[in-house]
Motif scaffolding. Structure first.
Motif, PDB file in Angstrom:
ATOM      1  N   GLU A   1       0.717  -1.228   0.062  1.00  0.00           N
ATOM      2  CA  GLU A   1      -0.037  -0.242   0.007  1.00  0.00           C
ATOM      3  C   GLU A   1       0.900   1.192   0.051  1.00  0.00           C
ATOM      4  O   GLU A   1       0.486   2.259  -0.530  1.00  0.00           O
TER       5      GLU A   1
ATOM      6  N   GLN B   1       1.098   4.287  -2.831  1.00  0.00           N
ATOM      7  CA  GLN B   1       1.088   5.670  -2.567  1.00  0.00           C
ATOM      8  C   GLN B   1       2.016   6.555  -2.780  1.00  0.00           C
ATOM      9  O   GLN B   1       1.863   7.634  -3.432  1.00  0.00           O
TER      10      GLN B   1
ATOM     11  N   THR C   1       0.703  10.159  -3.635  1.00  0.00           N
ATOM     12  CA  THR C   1      -0.245  10.632  -2.670  1.00  0.00           C
ATOM     13  C   THR C   1      -0.021  10.244  -1.200  1.00  0.00           C
ATOM     14  O   THR C   1      -0.859  10.549  -0.264  1.00  0.00           O
ATOM     15  N   TYR C   2       1.331  10.068  -0.954  1.00  0.00           N
ATOM     16  CA  TYR C   2       1.665   9.551   0.645  1.00  0.00           C
ATOM     17  C   TYR C   2       1.869  10.870   1.255  1.00  0.00           C
ATOM     18  O   TYR C   2       2.956  11.662   0.795  1.00  0.00           O
TER      19      TYR C   2
END
Length: 93
Positions: A63, A67, A72-73
């Motif tokens: 995951e 990201q 988007t992390y």
């Protein structure tokens, strides 16, 4: 040039070869015996729990990789700072 003992090298080689053969013979005798190992039910439970934790951890890593790749992390700088302070104080967990 005079050579007195021509068999010296042969005997030392032969002794070494006999040692190697003796070690190989003894090790093959030891490996031919069988050993039985039994794991308790508690040991099996621990092993299954560890594998489950490993699977969850692997999923979390995937995951995070997704990201990061997507951009988007989000990093919580406050948590990072708190962890750094805890580390330097010697109270890290």
């Amino acid at each position: 040039m005079r050579i007195n003992e021509t068999s010296y090298g042969l005997y030392s080689y032969q002794k070494q070869q006999n040692r190697v053969n003796h070690i190989q013979t003894n090790s093959s005798k030891k490996t031919s015996s069988s050993a039985n190992v039994e794991i308790s039910s508690q040991g099996r439970e621990i092993s299954q729990a560890m594998m489950s934790d490993q699977a969850q951890r692997q999923q979390r890593v995937q995951e995070l990789k997704q990201q990061i790749a997507a951009g988007t992390y989000q990093i919580d700088s406050g948590k990072v700072a708190d962890k750094m302070i805890d580390f330097w104080k010697g109270t890290s967990r």
